[in-house]
Write an enzyme that holds these catalytic residues in place. Structure first.
Site, PDB file in Angstrom:
ATOM      1  N   GLN A  91     -58.963  58.767-117.833  1.00 41.88           N
ATOM      2  CA  GLN A  91     -58.459  57.812-116.848  1.00 41.88           C
ATOM      3  C   GLN A  91     -58.893  56.385-117.213  1.00 41.88           C
ATOM      4  OE1 GLN A  91     -60.477  58.079-113.026  1.00 41.88           O
ATOM      5  NE2 GLN A  91     -58.588  57.597-111.942  1.00 41.88           N
ATOM      6  N   TYR A 141     -58.886  53.230-115.740  1.00 40.87           N
ATOM      7  CA  TYR A 141     -58.750  52.377-114.548  1.00 40.87           C
ATOM      8  C   TYR A 141     -59.812  51.262-114.554  1.00 40.87           C
ATOM      9  CZ  TYR A 141     -55.357  55.116-111.715  1.00 40.87           C
ATOM     10  OH  TYR A 141     -54.236  55.724-111.207  1.00 40.87           O
ATOM     11  N   SER A 142     -61.101  51.660-114.414  1.00 36.69           N
ATOM     12  CA  SER A 142     -62.172  50.673-114.221  1.00 36.69           C
ATOM     13  C   SER A 142     -62.346  49.770-115.429  1.00 36.69           C
ATOM     14  CB  SER A 142     -63.508  51.384-113.962  1.00 36.69           C
ATOM     15  OG  SER A 142     -63.391  52.296-112.919  1.00 36.69           O
ATOM     16  N   SER A 183     -64.463  58.551-118.291  1.00 36.77           N
ATOM     17  CA  SER A 183     -65.068  59.882-118.433  1.00 36.77           C
ATOM     18  C   SER A 183     -64.346  60.677-119.505  1.00 36.77           C
ATOM     19  CB  SER A 183     -64.977  60.660-117.111  1.00 36.77           C
ATOM     20  OG  SER A 183     -65.703  60.009-116.126  1.00 36.77           O
ATOM     21  N   GLU A 234     -56.770  62.389-106.748  1.00 42.37           N
ATOM     22  CA  GLU A 234     -58.147  62.494-107.259  1.00 42.37           C
ATOM     23  C   GLU A 234     -59.131  62.704-106.107  1.00 42.37           C
ATOM     24  OE1 GLU A 234     -59.497  59.040-109.466  1.00 42.37           O
ATOM     25  OE2 GLU A 234     -61.427  59.992-109.930  1.00 42.37           O
ATOM     26  N   SER A 267     -65.866  54.257-104.184  1.00 42.89           N
ATOM     27  CA  SER A 267     -67.129  54.513-103.471  1.00 42.89           C
ATOM     28  C   SER A 267     -66.878  54.815-101.983  1.00 42.89           C
ATOM     29  CB  SER A 267     -68.048  53.291-103.595  1.00 42.89           C
ATOM     30  OG  SER A 267     -67.493  52.226-102.845  1.00 42.89           O
TER      31      SER A 267
HETATM   32  C1  LIG Z   1     -69.724  59.601-112.999  1.00 41.08           C
HETATM   33  C2  LIG Z   1     -68.679  58.542-112.976  1.00 41.08           C
HETATM   34  C3  LIG Z   1     -67.484  58.759-113.647  1.00 41.08           C
HETATM   35  C4  LIG Z   1     -66.484  57.784-113.637  1.00 41.08           C
HETATM   36  N1  LIG Z   1     -65.339  58.011-114.353  1.00 41.08           N
HETATM   37  C5  LIG Z   1     -64.376  57.059-114.406  1.00 41.08           C
HETATM   38  C6  LIG Z   1     -63.208  57.250-115.201  1.00 41.08           C
HETATM   39  O1  LIG Z   1     -63.029  58.288-115.830  1.00 41.08           O
HETATM   40  N2  LIG Z   1     -62.295  56.263-115.257  1.00 41.08           N
HETATM   41  C7  LIG Z   1     -62.432  55.096-114.570  1.00 41.08           C
HETATM   42  O2  LIG Z   1     -61.545  54.255-114.636  1.00 41.08           O
HETATM   43  N3  LIG Z   1     -63.539  54.871-113.801  1.00 41.08           N
HETATM   44  C8  LIG Z   1     -64.509  55.830-113.716  1.00 41.08           C
HETATM   45  N4  LIG Z   1     -65.651  55.610-112.955  1.00 41.08           N
HETATM   46  C9  LIG Z   1     -65.832  54.318-112.310  1.00 41.08           C
HETATM   47  C10 LIG Z   1     -65.752  54.354-110.790  1.00 41.08           C
HETATM   48  O3  LIG Z   1     -64.439  54.479-110.339  1.00 41.08           O
HETATM   49  C11 LIG Z   1     -66.415  53.065-110.274  1.00 41.08           C
HETATM   50  O4  LIG Z   1     -67.791  53.168-110.593  1.00 41.08           O
HETATM   51  C12 LIG Z   1     -66.261  52.859-108.787  1.00 41.08           C
HETATM   52  O5  LIG Z   1     -64.931  52.602-108.443  1.00 41.08           O
HETATM   53  C13 LIG Z   1     -67.146  51.699-108.274  1.00 41.08           C
HETATM   54  O6  LIG Z   1     -66.938  50.553-109.042  1.00 41.08           O
HETATM   55  P1  LIG Z   1     -68.171  49.758-109.703  1.00 41.08           P
HETATM   56  O7  LIG Z   1     -69.025  50.766-110.428  1.00 41.08           O
HETATM   57  O8  LIG Z   1     -67.616  48.642-110.503  1.00 41.08           O
HETATM   58  O9  LIG Z   1     -69.035  49.232-108.496  1.00 41.08           O
HETATM   59  P2  LIG Z   1     -68.777  47.880-107.680  1.00 41.08           P
HETATM   60  O10 LIG Z   1     -67.332  47.747-107.387  1.00 41.08           O
HETATM   61  O11 LIG Z   1     -69.452  46.750-108.371  1.00 41.08           O
HETATM   62  O12 LIG Z   1     -69.524  48.214-106.328  1.00 41.08           O
HETATM   63  C14 LIG Z   1     -70.946  48.120-106.202  1.00 41.08           C
HETATM   64  C15 LIG Z   1     -71.328  48.448-104.772  1.00 41.08           C
HETATM   65  O13 LIG Z   1     -70.736  47.503-103.870  1.00 41.08           O
HETATM   66  C16 LIG Z   1     -69.971  48.169-102.876  1.00 41.08           C
HETATM   67  N5  LIG Z   1     -68.754  47.398-102.581  1.00 41.08           N
HETATM   68  C17 LIG Z   1     -67.938  46.785-103.477  1.00 41.08           C
HETATM   69  N6  LIG Z   1     -66.906  46.196-102.847  1.00 41.08           N
HETATM   70  C18 LIG Z   1     -67.052  46.461-101.526  1.00 41.08           C
HETATM   71  C19 LIG Z   1     -66.294  46.128-100.357  1.00 41.08           C
HETATM   72  N7  LIG Z   1     -65.160  45.427-100.425  1.00 41.08           N
HETATM   73  N8  LIG Z   1     -66.745  46.576 -99.153  1.00 41.08           N
HETATM   74  C20 LIG Z   1     -67.888  47.309 -99.051  1.00 41.08           C
HETATM   75  N9  LIG Z   1     -68.659  47.641-100.140  1.00 41.08           N
HETATM   76  C21 LIG Z   1     -68.237  47.221-101.355  1.00 41.08           C
HETATM   77  C22 LIG Z   1     -69.582  49.505-103.492  1.00 41.08           C
HETATM   78  O14 LIG Z   1     -69.346  50.488-102.508  1.00 41.08           O
HETATM   79  C23 LIG Z   1     -70.821  49.824-104.313  1.00 41.08           C
HETATM   80  O15 LIG Z   1     -71.814  50.427-103.496  1.00 41.08           O
HETATM   81  C24 LIG Z   1     -66.679  56.573-112.934  1.00 41.08           C
HETATM   82  C25 LIG Z   1     -67.885  56.364-112.249  1.00 41.08           C
HETATM   83  C26 LIG Z   1     -68.870  57.325-112.266  1.00 41.08           C
HETATM   84  C27 LIG Z   1     -70.153  57.067-111.527  1.00 41.08           C
END
Ligand SMILES: Cc1cc2nc3c(=O)[nH]c(=O)nc-3n(C[C@H](O)[C@H](O)[C@H](O)COP(=O)(O)OP(=O)(O)OC[C@H]3O[C@@H](n4cnc5c(N)ncnc54)[C@H](O)[C@@H]3O)c2cc1C
Length: 402
Positions: A135, A137-138, A170, A252, A383
């Site tokens: 995937q 996305y991020s 991932s 998902e 999240s």
């Molecule tokens: C084990 C694992 C596997 C993953 N696999 C993939 C993958 O295969 N492909 C892919 O594309 N991504 C993947 N991800 C990424 C995942 O989708 C992101 O980690 C997730 O969407 C959070 O984004 P971030 O890590 O940038 O955190 P951030 O967006 O920086 O967020 C940090 C914190 O701030 C909070 N926050 C942010 N914005 C807001 C808001 N507007 N309101 C309230 N709280 C907020 C969040 O809840 C979080 O607690 C994976 C992540 C993990 C941990």
């Protein structure tokens, strides 16, 4: 009177017999309790001959994706038949060998939004468990604020030229293909996003596994430098990527919650863990009353969740597929999944403290790792805080400022 939607009981019984017969002939008892080699988060487990034969037998039937249309390699089963299949597999201790992101997220999305050619090209291979998808996305500055993604796909006539970086991909190092959301228009945050399919062995794709403190590398940074992507790899129209991409997230989230039936197993039933590790009194009850209460309380809430989730999934399907309710399921299911692991560790006592070394069985070590990995349930797929935002806006209908 029986209708097409409700097959007659004798037809169901005949189907149950067919499943039992198939399992007796094709599921090797030695594989009881083993997992799905394709779905492992720690990397592709090498399939042995028996695992391969089991995957191929299920793939041939299309029963790894039981309700997907037969014409694309799915099982073409009714919901009721799919439940019978699940029940009989449970009784035989058989696992579904067809899994991964293709089954959980990409396949259902392509069935809804893909062209006929795209479905014919990609769905059968997913239904047979022959290829791995990842995937894209991020990005470093696009996690919760996913629409901020900057990976750019420039229109070059007969193809796109893709440049940019994805992160937390991932299984990127083992994937054959990537479903990605990329920017095709820099002037429009949401409508400038498109959904496209990228071969991971295309020139210009570089995958760097991210090493974790545990030594594992379940995810990667993925770099795209002048990667040529054929125009036919665009899913939907240019600019529809945000809508299609969000839809995929609903699939998902339903699966991550444990409600989709194909999600990651959240672990063994608490009563099974207790039987192995807890002390029982003369009445056959867990001797420690506090622990007994905790197990009962958890099991009640878990069963209530599963029943509610089943109802919600059925309601959503009847109304045309997954919906924003997937955010409610993800929020609740992942929290319960974490609680389940915590409780299992507590019941295991000292045996639940092993990381490696002698004195711990394989399943005990796996339990501890699953407990730690479970911390990620409430982050990936969006999240919990983001699910709260979606529930407030899209399920409860609250305005942004309320
Ligand atoms: C084990 C694992 C596997 C993953 N696999 C993939 C993958 O295969 N492909 C892919 O594309 N991504 C993947 N991800 C990424 C995942 O989708 C992101 O980690 C997730 O969407 C959070 O984004 P971030 O890590 O940038 O955190 P951030 O967006 O920086 O967020 C940090 C914190 O701030 C909070 N926050 C942010 N914005 C807001 C808001 N507007 N309101 C309230 N709280 C907020 C969040 O809840 C979080 O607690 C994976 C992540 C993990 C941990």
């Amino acid at each position: 009177m029986a209708t097409l939607a409700e097959p007659r009981a004798d037809t169901d019984e005949a189907f149950r017999e067919e499943v039992r017969d198939f399992l007796a002939k094709n599921f090797p008892p030695e594989l009881k309790g083993k997992g799905n080699a394709l779905a492992s988060v720690e990397g592709p487990t090498q399939e042995d001959a028996q695992q391969k034969a089991w995957r191929e037998a299920m793939g041939e039937k299309g029963w790894g994706v039981p309700t997907w249309p037969k014409e694309y390699g799915g099982g073409g089963l009714s919901k009721k038949q799919a439940r019978i299949l699940q029940e009989e597999m449970g009784k035989a201790g058989a696992y579904n060998p067809i899994g991964g992101m293709g089954v959980m997220m990409f396949g259902p999305t392509l069935l809804e939004s893909g062209s006929e050619e795209q479905k014919r090209e990609h769905i059968p291979a997913i239904a047979k468990g022959e290829i791995r998808w990842c995937q894209g996305y991020s990005e470093p500055n696009a996690g919760s604020d996913l629409a901020n993604l900057q990976t750019f796909a420039e229109d070059k006539g007969d193809h796109y030229l893709v440049n940019g970086q994805k992160t937390w991909t991932s299984g990127g190092q083992w994937a054959d293909k990537c479903f990605a959301i990329v920017r095709t228009d820099k002037s429009d945050k949401h409508n400038g996003i498109s959904f496209m399919l990228i071969d991971m062995d295309s020139p210009g794709v570089e995958v760097r596994p991210i090493q974790m403190i545990s030594g594992l590398s379940p995810f990667c940074e993925t770099f795209f430098t002048d990667v040529k992507v054929p125009k036919e790899n665009l899913v939907g129209k240019e600019g529809q990527g945000w809508t299609i991409g969000k839809r995929l997230l609903q699939h998902e989230r339903t699966n991550i919650s444990g409600a989709g039936g194909g999600g990651r197993a959240m672990g063994a039933a608490m009563s099974e863990v207790a039987k192995k590790y807890a002390e029982f009194d003369a009445n056959g009850e867990i001797a420690d009353k506090v622990l007994r209460d905790k197990v009962a309380d958890f099991e009640i809430r878990w069963q209530a969740f599963l029943l509610t989730a089943r109802r919600a999934v059925e309601e959503s399907k009847a109304a045309g597929g997954v919906s924003e309710i997937s955010s409610v399921l993800k929020k609740l299911g992942t929290k319960l999944g974490q609680e389940r692991s915590e409780l299992a560790i507590e019941i295991m006592g000292l045996q639940g403290l092993g990381w490696e070394g002698e004195g711990f069985s394989e399943s005990e070590l796996a339990g501890v790792r699953a407990w730690l990995f479970g911390k990620a349930f409430t982050i990936y797929g969006g999240s919990t805080e983001i699910q709260n935002n979606i529930i407030a806006k899209r399920v409860l209908g609250m305005l942004d400022h309320q």
